[in-house]
Design a protein around this motif. Structure first.
Motif, PDB file in Angstrom:
ATOM      1  N   UNK A 186       0.833  -1.206   0.000  1.00  0.00           N
ATOM      2  CA  UNK A 186       0.000   0.000   0.000  1.00  0.00           C
ATOM      3  C   UNK A 186       0.870   1.260   0.000  1.00  0.00           C
ATOM      4  N   UNK A 187       1.967   1.223   0.742  1.00  0.00           N
ATOM      5  CA  UNK A 187       2.891   2.358   0.771  1.00  0.00           C
ATOM      6  C   UNK A 187       3.531   2.569  -0.597  1.00  0.00           C
ATOM      7  N   UNK A 188       3.934   1.492  -1.245  1.00  0.00           N
ATOM      8  CA  UNK A 188       4.521   1.603  -2.593  1.00  0.00           C
ATOM      9  C   UNK A 188       3.505   2.177  -3.580  1.00  0.00           C
ATOM     10  N   UNK A 189       2.268   1.748  -3.473  1.00  0.00           N
ATOM     11  CA  UNK A 189       1.208   2.302  -4.335  1.00  0.00           C
ATOM     12  C   UNK A 189       1.074   3.804  -4.125  1.00  0.00           C
ATOM     13  N   UNK A 190       1.040   4.218  -2.878  1.00  0.00           N
ATOM     14  CA  UNK A 190       0.913   5.646  -2.567  1.00  0.00           C
ATOM     15  C   UNK A 190       2.100   6.421  -3.130  1.00  0.00           C
ATOM     16  N   UNK A 191       3.295   5.890  -2.948  1.00  0.00           N
ATOM     17  CA  UNK A 191       4.494   6.567  -3.463  1.00  0.00           C
ATOM     18  C   UNK A 191       4.443   6.693  -4.978  1.00  0.00           C
ATOM     19  N   UNK A 192       4.024   5.634  -5.656  1.00  0.00           N
ATOM     20  CA  UNK A 192       3.956   5.689  -7.117  1.00  0.00           C
ATOM     21  C   UNK A 192       2.885   6.665  -7.583  1.00  0.00           C
ATOM     22  N   UNK A 193       1.755   6.686  -6.911  1.00  0.00           N
ATOM     23  CA  UNK A 193       0.700   7.649  -7.252  1.00  0.00           C
ATOM     24  C   UNK A 193       1.179   9.085  -7.036  1.00  0.00           C
ATOM     25  N   UNK A 194       1.982   9.288  -6.008  1.00  0.00           N
ATOM     26  CA  UNK A 194       2.476  10.615  -5.668  1.00  0.00           C
ATOM     27  C   UNK A 194       3.559  11.092  -6.629  1.00  0.00           C
ATOM     28  N   UNK A 195       4.529  10.222  -6.925  1.00  0.00           N
ATOM     29  CA  UNK A 195       5.697  10.629  -7.710  1.00  0.00           C
ATOM     30  C   UNK A 195       5.687  10.146  -9.159  1.00  0.00           C
ATOM     31  N   UNK A 196       4.769   9.242  -9.495  1.00  0.00           N
ATOM     32  CA  UNK A 196       4.701   8.738 -10.863  1.00  0.00           C
ATOM     33  C   UNK A 196       5.490   7.465 -11.086  1.00  0.00           C
ATOM     34  N   UNK A 197       6.503   7.242 -10.262  1.00  0.00           N
ATOM     35  CA  UNK A 197       7.309   6.027 -10.333  1.00  0.00           C
ATOM     36  C   UNK A 197       8.080   5.903  -9.023  1.00  0.00           C
ATOM     37  N   UNK A 198       8.791   4.795  -8.851  1.00  0.00           N
ATOM     38  CA  UNK A 198       9.509   4.540  -7.602  1.00  0.00           C
ATOM     39  C   UNK A 198      11.011   4.606  -7.844  1.00  0.00           C
ATOM     40  N   UNK A 199      11.605   5.727  -7.513  1.00  0.00           N
ATOM     41  CA  UNK A 199      13.051   5.829  -7.677  1.00  0.00           C
ATOM     42  C   UNK A 199      13.735   5.244  -6.446  1.00  0.00           C
ATOM     43  N   UNK A 200      15.020   4.965  -6.553  1.00  0.00           N
ATOM     44  CA  UNK A 200      15.754   4.322  -5.468  1.00  0.00           C
ATOM     45  C   UNK A 200      15.665   5.080  -4.151  1.00  0.00           C
ATOM     46  N   UNK A 201      15.759   6.394  -4.195  1.00  0.00           N
ATOM     47  CA  UNK A 201      15.698   7.174  -2.949  1.00  0.00           C
ATOM     48  C   UNK A 201      14.356   6.990  -2.248  1.00  0.00           C
ATOM     49  N   UNK A 202      13.298   6.890  -3.011  1.00  0.00           N
ATOM     50  CA  UNK A 202      11.973   6.656  -2.433  1.00  0.00           C
ATOM     51  C   UNK A 202      11.918   5.274  -1.791  1.00  0.00           C
ATOM     52  N   UNK A 203      12.459   4.279  -2.471  1.00  0.00           N
ATOM     53  CA  UNK A 203      12.470   2.917  -1.923  1.00  0.00           C
ATOM     54  C   UNK A 203      13.299   2.850  -0.641  1.00  0.00           C
ATOM     55  N   UNK A 204      14.429   3.558  -0.615  1.00  0.00           N
ATOM     56  CA  UNK A 204      15.274   3.589   0.586  1.00  0.00           C
ATOM     57  C   UNK A 204      14.540   4.251   1.747  1.00  0.00           C
TER      58      UNK A 204
END
Length: 147
Positions: free
Chosen positions: A18-36
């Motif tokens: 769910x957190x990954x979904x929110x991050x992708x919706x917010x930023x458009x994709x999941x970059x490494x810094x977001x995953x970290x």
């Protein structure tokens, strides 16, 4: 927004998807810094967060193009030449599955299965699902998409 989602879910490790979904919706994709960041806040190893983000085809590690083509590579589709469809599209647009064209017009994605085996081989052009595809038809659909 990502922090808010994690807080709402009490920073529970099981809230990763769910957190990954929110991050992708917010930023458009999941970059490494977001995953970290997510890994630190949920107290998970980066490898686990990265593994989940790369396992599911709906998560993107790179910016998405204006249009998207998803080619199903499930068993039924593969047997009916989905690999040749994917190869043709990769060659036509000079990208590999999982990449976006330099002009950010098109993203090409391969999926493990889209759950429509009776339509094999199948691809999804933005929101249009096309089954029983031939290699030639797949290229024609792609051209129509980016007009």
């Amino acid at each position: 927004m990502v922090e808010k989602t994690m807080k709402k879910l009490n920073y529970d490790r099981s809230a990763l998807i769910e957190t990954l979904h929110t991050a992708q919706e917010t930023f458009g994709y999941l970059e490494n810094e977001t995953l970290k960041f997510i890994a630190r806040r949920l107290k998970l190893p980066f490898a686990k967060v990265y593994g989940v983000a790369t396992f599911y085809h709906f998560f993107r590690l790179k910016p998405k193009g204006k249009h998207t083509i998803v080619v199903c590579m499930g068993t039924a589709c593969y047997i009916k030449n989905a690999n040749k469809i994917l190869e043709r599209l990769e060659k036509k647009f000079n990208i590999k599955a999982g990449e976006t064209t330099k002009d950010e017009l098109l993203s090409l994605i391969s999926a493990r299965c889209v759950g429509s085996c009776s339509l094999a081989p199948i691809a999804i052009y933005d929101d249009k699902t096309v089954g029983h595809l031939s290699v030639e038809e797949s290229e024609k659909e792609a051209e129509e998409l980016i007009k």
